[in-house]
Scaffold this motif. Structure first.
Motif, short mmCIF file in Angstrom:
data_model
loop_
_atom_site.label_atom_id
_atom_site.label_comp_id
_atom_site.label_asym_id
_atom_site.label_seq_id
_atom_site.Cartn_x
_atom_site.Cartn_y
_atom_site.Cartn_z
N ASP A 205 0.86 -1.19 0.00
CA ASP A 205 0.00 0.00 0.00
C ASP A 205 0.89 1.25 0.00
O ASP A 205 2.13 1.15 -0.04
N ALA A 206 0.27 2.40 0.07
CA ALA A 206 1.03 3.64 -0.04
C ALA A 206 1.96 3.87 1.14
O ALA A 206 2.88 4.69 1.07
N ASP A 207 1.73 3.15 2.27
CA ASP A 207 2.57 3.28 3.46
C ASP A 207 3.62 2.17 3.56
O ASP A 207 4.15 1.91 4.65
N ARG A 208 3.88 1.51 2.46
CA ARG A 208 4.87 0.42 2.40
C ARG A 208 4.49 -0.77 3.26
O ARG A 208 5.36 -1.49 3.77
N ARG A 209 3.23 -0.98 3.46
CA ARG A 209 2.77 -2.17 4.16
C ARG A 209 2.21 -3.16 3.14
O ARG A 209 1.72 -2.77 2.08
N VAL A 210 2.29 -4.42 3.52
CA VAL A 210 1.85 -5.46 2.58
C VAL A 210 0.34 -5.40 2.42
O VAL A 210 -0.41 -5.45 3.40
N GLU A 211 -0.08 -5.30 1.18
CA GLU A 211 -1.51 -5.21 0.87
C GLU A 211 -2.05 -6.52 0.31
O GLU A 211 -3.16 -6.94 0.62
N ARG A 212 -1.25 -7.16 -0.56
CA ARG A 212 -1.74 -8.40 -1.19
C ARG A 212 -0.56 -9.27 -1.59
O ARG A 212 0.46 -8.77 -2.05
N VAL A 213 -0.74 -10.59 -1.43
CA VAL A 213 0.30 -11.56 -1.79
C VAL A 213 -0.37 -12.74 -2.50
O VAL A 213 -1.31 -13.34 -1.98
N ASP A 231 -3.28 -13.25 4.06
CA ASP A 231 -3.61 -13.30 5.48
C ASP A 231 -2.38 -13.47 6.37
O ASP A 231 -2.38 -13.05 7.53
N ALA A 232 -1.31 -14.07 5.84
CA ALA A 232 -0.11 -14.33 6.66
C ALA A 232 0.68 -13.06 6.94
O ALA A 232 1.44 -13.02 7.92
N VAL A 233 0.50 -12.04 6.11
CA VAL A 233 1.39 -10.87 6.23
C VAL A 233 0.68 -9.54 6.03
O VAL A 233 1.34 -8.49 6.02
N VAL A 234 -0.62 -9.54 5.87
CA VAL A 234 -1.32 -8.30 5.53
C VAL A 234 -1.10 -7.22 6.60
O VAL A 234 -1.13 -7.49 7.80
N GLY A 235 -0.82 -6.02 6.16
CA GLY A 235 -0.61 -4.89 7.06
C GLY A 235 0.79 -4.79 7.63
O GLY A 235 1.12 -3.79 8.29
N SER A 236 1.63 -5.78 7.40
CA SER A 236 2.99 -5.74 7.95
C SER A 236 3.85 -4.76 7.16
O SER A 236 3.75 -4.68 5.94
N LYS A 240 9.45 -6.03 7.63
CA LYS A 240 9.25 -6.86 8.82
C LYS A 240 8.22 -7.98 8.59
O LYS A 240 7.83 -8.67 9.53
N ALA A 241 7.80 -8.15 7.36
CA ALA A 241 6.77 -9.15 7.08
C ALA A 241 7.31 -10.57 7.33
O ALA A 241 8.49 -10.86 7.10
N ASP A 242 6.43 -11.45 7.79
CA ASP A 242 6.80 -12.83 8.11
C ASP A 242 6.68 -13.69 6.85
O ASP A 242 5.69 -14.41 6.67
N TRP A 243 7.68 -13.64 5.98
CA TRP A 243 7.61 -14.41 4.73
C TRP A 243 7.67 -15.90 5.01
O TRP A 243 7.11 -16.70 4.26
N ALA A 244 8.37 -16.30 6.08
CA ALA A 244 8.38 -17.72 6.44
C ALA A 244 6.97 -18.19 6.81
O ALA A 244 6.56 -19.31 6.48
N GLY A 245 6.22 -17.32 7.47
CA GLY A 245 4.84 -17.65 7.81
C GLY A 245 3.99 -17.81 6.55
O GLY A 245 3.11 -18.68 6.49
N ARG A 277 11.46 -17.48 -0.10
CA ARG A 277 12.54 -16.79 -0.81
C ARG A 277 12.00 -15.83 -1.87
O ARG A 277 12.46 -14.68 -1.98
N THR A 278 11.06 -16.29 -2.66
CA THR A 278 10.56 -15.43 -3.74
C THR A 278 9.75 -14.26 -3.20
O THR A 278 9.82 -13.15 -3.76
N LEU A 279 9.02 -14.47 -2.12
CA LEU A 279 8.26 -13.35 -1.56
C LEU A 279 9.21 -12.26 -1.03
O LEU A 279 8.94 -11.06 -1.21
N ALA A 280 10.27 -12.67 -0.38
CA ALA A 280 11.24 -11.67 0.11
C ALA A 280 11.83 -10.88 -1.05
O ALA A 280 11.99 -9.64 -0.97
N SER A 281 12.14 -11.55 -2.14
CA SER A 281 12.70 -10.88 -3.31
C SER A 281 11.69 -9.95 -3.97
O SER A 281 12.00 -8.81 -4.33
#
Length: 291
Positions: A205-213, A231-236, A240-245, A277-281
């Motif tokens: 989103d515009a605040d650099r938070r995760v909006e969709r994956v 759902d695993a990372v929305v709003g993070s 700091k998003a939990d890509w492992a999650g 790995r791909t989500l982090a990239s």
């Protein structure tokens, strides 16, 4: 082995191709790049009565890129798409996935649309069509129809297209704003079919938070699937998003099969690892697009 005997037609127009397909009936098969079909013929796993070679049909060898997306003609070779800079800027997954398609010799001859029409769940481009929510155009004697990917793939090596028809192009919508992509796969040897592959899109989103994956996988299921991992990372915050999650969530959503190449458990493990790995990239790429 040699292919079973077949008739060969090389029409010069799309109308002529459809006429041949209509005359020959269910025993006819369209030939474009032939990199999937010809091995099946040689192993006698397919034995069409007639091959309808569309390589002389004009107008099917172009890549058209607009702000809405990329339209790939039926005779565009993988290598042509791989090196199309305009297409890569609008939809980066095209080049990233195409670079993983088999070997250079196959990419030089094989067509992206042919790979999609082959509907092999181990194909990279079927996965990308699904992940981008793309569609194909199908010409028949009744006209041209647009078919979304969900209605197009009905089973392994099976599509909803029957009768006299030619898949003339595939459309890949543009990447959404503030998004990044990544594609990776694991194969026993470079160029082999992937044991598992993953393509992802991360949107901020515009605040650099995760909006969709969203994620789609190669060689994990009978038909392409797209999984929403939001759902695993929305709003993070993106850093700091939990890509492992998100990878763990992906593992819980897929249902891979065991075959001679890998067990279902190993494929599920790869889904988790490749997803993380791909989500982090992809997230890093999306964050890098901010000014």
């Amino acid at each position: 082995m040699k292919p079973a005997p077949f008739r060969y037609a090389d029409p010069g127009t799309l109308d002529e191709a459809l006429a041949v397909l209509s005359d020959e009936g269910a025993g006819a098969k369209v030939l474009a790049g032939g990199q999937s079909l010809l091995p099946l013929l040689s192993m006698r796993l397919a034995a069409p009565a007639t091959l309808v070679d569309i390589n002389r049909v004009p107008g099917l060898d172009t890549v058209e890129t607009t702000g809405d997306g990329v339209t790939v003609g039926a005779l565009v070779r993988h290598n042509q798409l791989l090196h199309d800079g305009a297409a890569a800027r609008v939809q980066p997954l095209l080049a990233r996935a195409t670079a993983n398609v088999a070997h250079p010799a196959i990419r030089n001859r094989g067509t992206t649309v042919g790979s999609i029409a082959h509907a092999d769940p181990s194909g990279e481009m079927t996965s990308v069509l699904a992940l981008t929510d793309g569609s194909v155009s199908v010409a028949s004697p009744d006209g041209v129809e647009t078919v979304g990917w969900r209605d197009f793939f009905v089973g392994p090596l099976e599509t909803s297209v029957h009768g006299p028809a030619v898949v003339t192009s595939a459309f890949f919508p543009a990447l959404p704003a503030r998004s990044g992509t990544a594609f990776a796969e694991v194969a026993r040897r470079k160029g082999d079919y992937a044991v598992c592959g993953a393509g992802v899109v991360v949107t901020l989103d515009a605040d650099r938070r995760v909006e969709r994956v969203r994620a789609s996988y190669v060689s994990v299921g009978l038909t392409p699937e797209v999984h929403d991992l939001t759902d695993a990372v929305v709003g993070s915050p993106v850093d700091k998003a939990d890509w492992a999650g998100a990878g763990e969530l992906a593992r819980s959503l897929v249902d891979p099969d065991t075959d001679i190449h890998a067990s279902a458990d190993y494929r599920r493990l790869l889904v988790g690892v490749l997803t993380e790995r791909t989500l982090a990239s992809a997230a890093a790429e999306a964050a890098g697009g901010f000014e």
